[in-house]
Design a protein around this motif. Structure first.
Motif, PDB file in Angstrom:
ATOM      1  N   SER A  18      40.173  80.695  31.476  1.00  0.00           N
ATOM      2  CA  SER A  18      41.465  80.669  32.265  1.00  0.00           C
ATOM      3  C   SER A  18      41.477  81.980  33.185  1.00  0.00           C
ATOM      4  N   LEU A  19      40.977  83.136  32.803  1.00  0.00           N
ATOM      5  CA  LEU A  19      40.949  84.161  33.657  1.00  0.00           C
ATOM      6  C   LEU A  19      39.999  83.845  34.836  1.00  0.00           C
ATOM      7  N   LYS A  20      38.960  83.145  34.671  1.00  0.00           N
ATOM      8  CA  LYS A  20      38.307  82.866  35.957  1.00  0.00           C
ATOM      9  C   LYS A  20      38.818  81.726  36.772  1.00  0.00           C
ATOM     10  N   PHE A  21      39.473  80.670  36.105  1.00  0.00           N
ATOM     11  CA  PHE A  21      40.080  79.764  36.762  1.00  0.00           C
ATOM     12  C   PHE A  21      41.491  80.309  37.783  1.00  0.00           C
ATOM     13  N   TYR A  22      41.968  81.211  37.236  1.00  0.00           N
ATOM     14  CA  TYR A  22      43.288  81.760  38.016  1.00  0.00           C
ATOM     15  C   TYR A  22      42.810  82.698  38.980  1.00  0.00           C
ATOM     16  N   LYS A  23      41.711  83.438  38.757  1.00  0.00           N
ATOM     17  CA  LYS A  23      41.163  84.103  39.909  1.00  0.00           C
ATOM     18  C   LYS A  23      40.666  83.304  41.195  1.00  0.00           C
ATOM     19  N   GLU A  24      39.814  82.348  40.660  1.00  0.00           N
ATOM     20  CA  GLU A  24      39.084  81.498  41.707  1.00  0.00           C
ATOM     21  C   GLU A  24      40.036  80.631  42.322  1.00  0.00           C
ATOM     22  N   ALA A  25      40.977  79.909  41.861  1.00  0.00           N
ATOM     23  CA  ALA A  25      41.874  78.639  42.185  1.00  0.00           C
ATOM     24  C   ALA A  25      43.126  79.581  43.059  1.00  0.00           C
ATOM     25  N   LEU A  26      43.522  80.666  42.378  1.00  0.00           N
ATOM     26  CA  LEU A  26      44.875  81.313  42.891  1.00  0.00           C
ATOM     27  C   LEU A  26      44.710  82.699  43.525  1.00  0.00           C
ATOM     28  N   GLY A  27      43.458  83.532  43.164  1.00  0.00           N
ATOM     29  CA  GLY A  27      43.279  84.690  43.450  1.00  0.00           C
ATOM     30  C   GLY A  27      44.248  85.600  42.772  1.00  0.00           C
ATOM     31  N   LEU A  28      44.670  85.423  41.537  1.00  0.00           N
ATOM     32  CA  LEU A  28      45.528  86.131  40.707  1.00  0.00           C
ATOM     33  C   LEU A  28      44.526  87.193  40.010  1.00  0.00           C
ATOM     34  N   ALA A  85      43.307  74.927  53.617  1.00  0.00           N
ATOM     35  CA  ALA A  85      42.100  75.777  53.020  1.00  0.00           C
ATOM     36  C   ALA A  85      42.240  75.766  51.520  1.00  0.00           C
ATOM     37  N   ALA A  86      43.372  75.847  50.864  1.00  0.00           N
ATOM     38  CA  ALA A  86      43.737  75.963  49.637  1.00  0.00           C
ATOM     39  C   ALA A  86      43.325  74.469  48.969  1.00  0.00           C
ATOM     40  N   HIS A  87      43.953  73.525  49.831  1.00  0.00           N
ATOM     41  CA  HIS A  87      43.603  72.100  49.382  1.00  0.00           C
ATOM     42  C   HIS A  87      42.000  71.979  49.213  1.00  0.00           C
ATOM     43  N   GLU A  88      41.245  72.323  50.372  1.00  0.00           N
ATOM     44  CA  GLU A  88      39.762  72.185  50.171  1.00  0.00           C
ATOM     45  C   GLU A  88      39.266  72.865  49.192  1.00  0.00           C
ATOM     46  N   LEU A  89      39.696  74.136  48.707  1.00  0.00           N
ATOM     47  CA  LEU A  89      39.176  75.007  47.580  1.00  0.00           C
ATOM     48  C   LEU A  89      39.278  74.080  46.293  1.00  0.00           C
ATOM     49  N   HIS A  90      40.762  73.692  46.321  1.00  0.00           N
ATOM     50  CA  HIS A  90      40.967  72.888  44.874  1.00  0.00           C
ATOM     51  C   HIS A  90      40.227  71.721  45.045  1.00  0.00           C
ATOM     52  N   LYS A  91      39.817  71.125  45.939  1.00  0.00           N
ATOM     53  CA  LYS A  91      39.235  69.808  45.947  1.00  0.00           C
ATOM     54  C   LYS A  91      37.997  70.018  45.422  1.00  0.00           C
ATOM     55  N   GLU A  92      37.243  71.127  46.042  1.00  0.00           N
ATOM     56  CA  GLU A  92      35.846  71.460  45.626  1.00  0.00           C
ATOM     57  C   GLU A  92      35.831  71.641  44.161  1.00  0.00           C
ATOM     58  N   MET A  93      36.746  72.558  43.592  1.00  0.00           N
ATOM     59  CA  MET A  93      36.996  72.747  42.182  1.00  0.00           C
ATOM     60  C   MET A  93      37.172  71.719  41.322  1.00  0.00           C
ATOM     61  N   GLY A  94      37.441  70.528  41.774  1.00  0.00           N
ATOM     62  CA  GLY A  94      37.760  69.411  40.905  1.00  0.00           C
ATOM     63  C   GLY A  94      39.043  69.336  40.215  1.00  0.00           C
ATOM     64  N   CYS A  95      40.106  70.461  40.652  1.00  0.00           N
ATOM     65  CA  CYS A  95      41.336  70.650  39.707  1.00  0.00           C
ATOM     66  C   CYS A  95      42.425  70.090  40.069  1.00  0.00           C
ATOM     67  N   ILE A  96      42.339  69.368  41.423  1.00  0.00           N
ATOM     68  CA  ILE A  96      43.695  68.424  41.702  1.00  0.00           C
ATOM     69  C   ILE A  96      44.029  67.454  41.043  1.00  0.00           C
ATOM     70  N   CYS A  97      45.120  67.429  40.233  1.00  0.00           N
ATOM     71  CA  CYS A  97      45.679  66.380  39.289  1.00  0.00           C
ATOM     72  C   CYS A  97      46.578  65.511  39.935  1.00  0.00           C
ATOM     73  N   PHE A  98      47.309  65.761  41.135  1.00  0.00           N
ATOM     74  CA  PHE A  98      48.381  64.874  41.345  1.00  0.00           C
ATOM     75  C   PHE A  98      48.778  65.447  42.898  1.00  0.00           C
ATOM     76  N   GLU A  99      48.701  64.487  43.901  1.00  0.00           N
ATOM     77  CA  GLU A  99      49.107  64.744  45.128  1.00  0.00           C
ATOM     78  C   GLU A  99      50.237  63.963  45.627  1.00  0.00           C
ATOM     79  N   ASN A 100      51.571  64.677  46.314  1.00  0.00           N
ATOM     80  CA  ASN A 100      52.406  63.975  46.820  1.00  0.00           C
ATOM     81  C   ASN A 100      52.454  64.249  48.366  1.00  0.00           C
ATOM     82  N   GLU A 101      51.768  63.362  49.096  1.00  0.00           N
ATOM     83  CA  GLU A 101      51.550  63.849  50.568  1.00  0.00           C
ATOM     84  C   GLU A 101      52.944  63.602  51.355  1.00  0.00           C
TER      85      GLU A 101
END
Length: 123
Positions: A18-28, A85-101
């Motif tokens: 979880s720590l790795k995810f939140y740092k990589e995905a959101l910079g926390l 850029a955030a969308h591209e990062l999350h797409k590469e990480m495979g963690c997008i679960c829902f999109e509302n364009e």
């Protein structure tokens, strides 16, 4: 009387993942930690470096299974300056679960399947 936000808590099954995810995905980044001598739990506070709001991750040593999140209606929401850029990062990480364009937002899922809404900064 005035109330202000301090933090939100979620329980996590695998703290390091979880720590790795939140740092990589959101910079926390970790802003604090509580570890009792008996090792029964670990609480880690994560911050964005801008606001005073923290995300509290709680790991319980004796918890032996993934958390049941029910219908998963609870979510966090973060704004981002560079939405594309955030969308591209999350797409590469495979963690997008829902999109509302139509609304111009999307959600990512963390390792425990908690959802995080990603919103453009100007919304």
């Amino acid at each position: 009387m005035k109330f202000t936000f301090a933090h939100n808590n979620i329980n996590v099954f695998d703290l390091e993942k979880s720590l790795k995810f939140y740092k990589e995905a959101l910079g926390l980044e970790e802003t604090g930690r509580i570890e009792p001598e008996d090792g029964s739990f670990i609480i880690v506070y994560l911050g964005d470096g801008v606001t005073g709001h923290n995300l509290e991750l709680t790991w319980l040593r004796d918890w032996d299974r993934p958390y049941n999140l029910g219908d998963n209606e609870f979510h966090l929401a973060l704004k981002v300056e560079d939405f594309d850029a955030a969308h591209e990062l999350h797409k590469e990480m495979g963690c997008i679960c829902f999109e509302n364009e139509a609304m111009g937002i999307y959600f990512i899922a963390d390792p425990d399947n908690y959802w995080v809404e990603i919103i453009p900064q100007d919304k």
